[in-house]
Write a protein that holds these residues in place. Structure first.
Motif, PDB file in Angstrom:
ATOM      1  N   ARG A   2       0.928  -1.337   0.019  1.00  0.00           N
ATOM      2  CA  ARG A   2       0.137   0.060   0.077  1.00  0.00           C
ATOM      3  C   ARG A   2       0.931   1.109   0.028  1.00  0.00           C
ATOM      4  NH1 ARG A   2      -5.395  -0.631   0.833  1.00  0.00           N
ATOM      5  NH2 ARG A   2      -5.400   1.731   1.496  1.00  0.00           N
ATOM      6  N   GLN A   3       0.414   2.359  -0.498  1.00  0.00           N
ATOM      7  CA  GLN A   3       1.108   3.609  -0.570  1.00  0.00           C
ATOM      8  C   GLN A   3       0.136   4.777  -0.514  1.00  0.00           C
ATOM      9  OE1 GLN A   3       3.157   4.014  -4.333  1.00  0.00           O
ATOM     10  NE2 GLN A   3       1.163   3.416  -5.462  1.00  0.00           N
ATOM     11  N   ALA A 106      -6.896  -1.515 -15.060  1.00  0.00           N
ATOM     12  CA  ALA A 106      -5.790  -1.278 -15.926  1.00  0.00           C
ATOM     13  C   ALA A 106      -4.928  -0.204 -15.000  1.00  0.00           C
ATOM     14  CB  ALA A 106      -6.417  -0.143 -16.943  1.00  0.00           C
ATOM     15  N   CYS A 107      -5.330   0.451 -14.078  1.00  0.00           N
ATOM     16  CA  CYS A 107      -4.478   1.225 -13.281  1.00  0.00           C
ATOM     17  C   CYS A 107      -3.579   0.389 -12.483  1.00  0.00           C
ATOM     18  CB  CYS A 107      -5.083   2.150 -12.443  1.00  0.00           C
ATOM     19  SG  CYS A 107      -4.215   2.958 -11.050  1.00  0.00           S
ATOM     20  N   GLU A 108      -4.061  -0.750 -11.745  1.00  0.00           N
ATOM     21  CA  GLU A 108      -3.426  -1.684 -11.077  1.00  0.00           C
ATOM     22  C   GLU A 108      -2.166  -2.331 -11.873  1.00  0.00           C
ATOM     23  OE1 GLU A 108      -6.240  -4.333  -9.587  1.00  0.00           O
ATOM     24  OE2 GLU A 108      -7.154  -2.851  -7.967  1.00  0.00           O
ATOM     25  N   CYS A 109      -2.703  -2.557 -13.119  1.00  0.00           N
ATOM     26  CA  CYS A 109      -1.507  -3.339 -13.985  1.00  0.00           C
ATOM     27  C   CYS A 109      -0.489  -2.379 -14.591  1.00  0.00           C
ATOM     28  CB  CYS A 109      -2.491  -3.717 -15.323  1.00  0.00           C
ATOM     29  SG  CYS A 109      -3.400  -5.206 -14.668  1.00  0.00           S
ATOM     30  N   GLY A 110      -0.513  -1.006 -14.402  1.00  0.00           N
ATOM     31  CA  GLY A 110       0.485  -0.089 -14.619  1.00  0.00           C
ATOM     32  C   GLY A 110       0.126   0.546 -15.802  1.00  0.00           C
ATOM     33  N   VAL A 111      -1.261   0.664 -16.593  1.00  0.00           N
ATOM     34  CA  VAL A 111      -1.520   1.221 -17.645  1.00  0.00           C
ATOM     35  C   VAL A 111      -1.309   2.730 -17.747  1.00  0.00           C
ATOM     36  CG1 VAL A 111      -3.124   1.615 -19.491  1.00  0.00           C
ATOM     37  CG2 VAL A 111      -3.064  -0.508 -18.464  1.00  0.00           C
ATOM     38  N   ILE A 145      -8.738   5.869  -9.795  1.00  0.00           N
ATOM     39  CA  ILE A 145      -7.169   5.599 -10.073  1.00  0.00           C
ATOM     40  C   ILE A 145      -6.323   5.794  -8.739  1.00  0.00           C
ATOM     41  CG2 ILE A 145      -5.316   6.944 -11.215  1.00  0.00           C
ATOM     42  CD1 ILE A 145      -7.061   7.450 -13.693  1.00  0.00           C
ATOM     43  N   THR A 146      -6.571   6.933  -7.974  1.00  0.00           N
ATOM     44  CA  THR A 146      -6.027   7.147  -6.824  1.00  0.00           C
ATOM     45  C   THR A 146      -5.983   5.933  -5.633  1.00  0.00           C
ATOM     46  OG1 THR A 146      -6.173   9.431  -6.803  1.00  0.00           O
ATOM     47  CG2 THR A 146      -5.652   8.623  -4.933  1.00  0.00           C
ATOM     48  N   GLU A 147      -7.311   5.415  -5.563  1.00  0.00           N
ATOM     49  CA  GLU A 147      -7.588   4.347  -4.764  1.00  0.00           C
ATOM     50  C   GLU A 147      -6.863   3.151  -5.379  1.00  0.00           C
ATOM     51  OE1 GLU A 147     -11.735   4.167  -4.632  1.00  0.00           O
ATOM     52  OE2 GLU A 147     -11.950   5.721  -3.085  1.00  0.00           O
ATOM     53  N   ALA A 148      -6.685   2.789  -6.364  1.00  0.00           N
ATOM     54  CA  ALA A 148      -6.252   1.746  -7.239  1.00  0.00           C
ATOM     55  C   ALA A 148      -4.776   1.732  -7.039  1.00  0.00           C
ATOM     56  CB  ALA A 148      -6.546   1.597  -8.660  1.00  0.00           C
ATOM     57  N   ARG A 149      -3.934   3.098  -7.150  1.00  0.00           N
ATOM     58  CA  ARG A 149      -2.708   3.137  -6.966  1.00  0.00           C
ATOM     59  C   ARG A 149      -2.172   2.952  -5.499  1.00  0.00           C
ATOM     60  NH1 ARG A 149       0.121   8.285  -9.315  1.00  0.00           N
ATOM     61  NH2 ARG A 149       2.060   6.970  -8.606  1.00  0.00           N
ATOM     62  N   GLN A 151      -3.788   1.174  -3.238  1.00  0.00           N
ATOM     63  CA  GLN A 151      -4.012  -0.125  -2.997  1.00  0.00           C
ATOM     64  C   GLN A 151      -2.744  -1.235  -3.443  1.00  0.00           C
ATOM     65  OE1 GLN A 151      -6.176  -1.656  -0.956  1.00  0.00           O
ATOM     66  NE2 GLN A 151      -4.965  -3.852  -1.169  1.00  0.00           N
ATOM     67  N   SER A 152      -2.450  -0.774  -4.775  1.00  0.00           N
ATOM     68  CA  SER A 152      -1.527  -1.877  -5.527  1.00  0.00           C
ATOM     69  C   SER A 152      -0.200  -1.263  -5.497  1.00  0.00           C
ATOM     70  CB  SER A 152      -1.932  -1.723  -7.184  1.00  0.00           C
ATOM     71  OG  SER A 152      -1.836  -0.576  -7.597  1.00  0.00           O
ATOM     72  N   GLY A 153       0.208   0.058  -5.087  1.00  0.00           N
ATOM     73  CA  GLY A 153       1.466   0.195  -5.182  1.00  0.00           C
ATOM     74  C   GLY A 153       2.091   0.757  -6.379  1.00  0.00           C
ATOM     75  N   SER A 154       1.171   0.910  -7.566  1.00  0.00           N
ATOM     76  CA  SER A 154       1.642   1.237  -8.979  1.00  0.00           C
ATOM     77  C   SER A 154       2.468   2.549  -8.781  1.00  0.00           C
ATOM     78  CB  SER A 154       0.574   1.363  -9.767  1.00  0.00           C
ATOM     79  OG  SER A 154       1.162   1.840 -11.110  1.00  0.00           O
TER      80      SER A 154
END
Length: 269
Positions: A2-3, A106-111, A145-149, A151-154
């Motif tokens: 997480r970040q 897509a955000c979690e995958c780094g698109v 997008i912010t929540e996905a980043r 959670q995923s650390g992207s």
């Protein structure tokens, strides 16, 4: 990992990062941080910086964060690095709940860039809904997008670039892929005129990789021909028929695995 993602950096006289507004509410009410806690903060420049919660001012609704130790550039345990390849997703507009899921995944995958495409088989109501969400006053995509980043650390700053027609999307990609080191594929349910994805994705030093995915009704033959003329290779996955929200995730993962395999293979040789 997480970040905590910071879009706009504001500091005080002591060079502490000032967290206010919705970000204050997130740290205070959701993460429930306490003074002295250390959190990982993704700064606007992309660096993941360990920071300490040095002060929580509930009356002013501000939290102050102070740098703690080295950033990820000198700390090997932070493994989420910005990929060498920028990924683009050209998504024909589906129903709103599916679109939200596609943006998040897509955000979690780094698109890096998501382009919404208004195609022949897209429903008018879905397109109108997407237009509203792309307005500057609507923060839904930004929040997803912010929540996905977080959670995923992207480390990738994902953007939804707006809605384009098929012709506009083709022109956009032709301009983006002018330089060497670009590759694009379009997922197509028909087999005629298509190749296996492993035959379409090849080469070293790929800087930009794009994926086109249809909406619930797919992509018309004329649209596939237009995309092909713009440099996209039609590919057919010999699997079950995929829903559009599954296809976007599946296709992105396939691109990343194949490009990573090409790189690893070249390094081994």
């Amino acid at each position: 990992m997480r970040q905590f993602v910071v879009e706009n950096e504001k500091t005080d006289l002591n060079n502490c990062l000032v967290v206010e507004g919705k970000k204050f509410k997130y740290l205070n009410s959701v993460l429930r941080v306490q003074a002295g806690d250390m959190i990982q903060v993704r700064l606007a420049n992309g660096i993941l910086q360990p920071m300490t919660v040095c002060k929580i001012d509930t009356s002013a609704k501000k939290i102050l964060l102070q740098n703690a130790g080295s950033d990820e550039s000198s700390t090997p345990e932070f493994s989420c690095k910005i990929p060498e390849t920028e990924y683009y997703l050209f998504q024909f507009i589906p129903k709103s709940p599916k679109l939200d899921l596609i943006v998040r995944q897509a955000c979690e995958c780094g698109v890096k860039n998501i382009i919404l495409v208004d195609g022949e088989f897209c429903q008018k109501g879905n397109v109108e809904s997407a237009k509203k969400r792309c307005c500057s006053s609507d923060e839904r995509f930004a929040r997803i997008i912010t929540e996905a980043r977080e959670q995923s650390g992207s480390p990738v700053e994902t953007n939804v670039l707006g809605i384009m027609s098929v012709d506009e999307a083709c022109s956009f990609w032709e301009k983006e892929s002018e330089e060497s080191g670009s590759i694009g594929i379009v997922m197509y349910e028909c087999t005629a005129g298509t190749v296996a994805v492993k035959d379409a994705v090849y080469g070293d030093g790929i800087k930009k990789a794009a994926l086109v995915v249809g909406a619930e009704g797919g992509i018309s033959k004329a649209e596939v021909e237009a995309l092909s003329s713009a440099g996209f290779m039609p590919v057919h996955f010999e699997t079950n028929i995929l829903r559009c929200e599954t296809a976007s995730l599946y296709g992105t993962a396939a691109l990343q695995v194949l490009l990573s395999g090409e790189k690893n293979g070249s390094e081994k040789n």
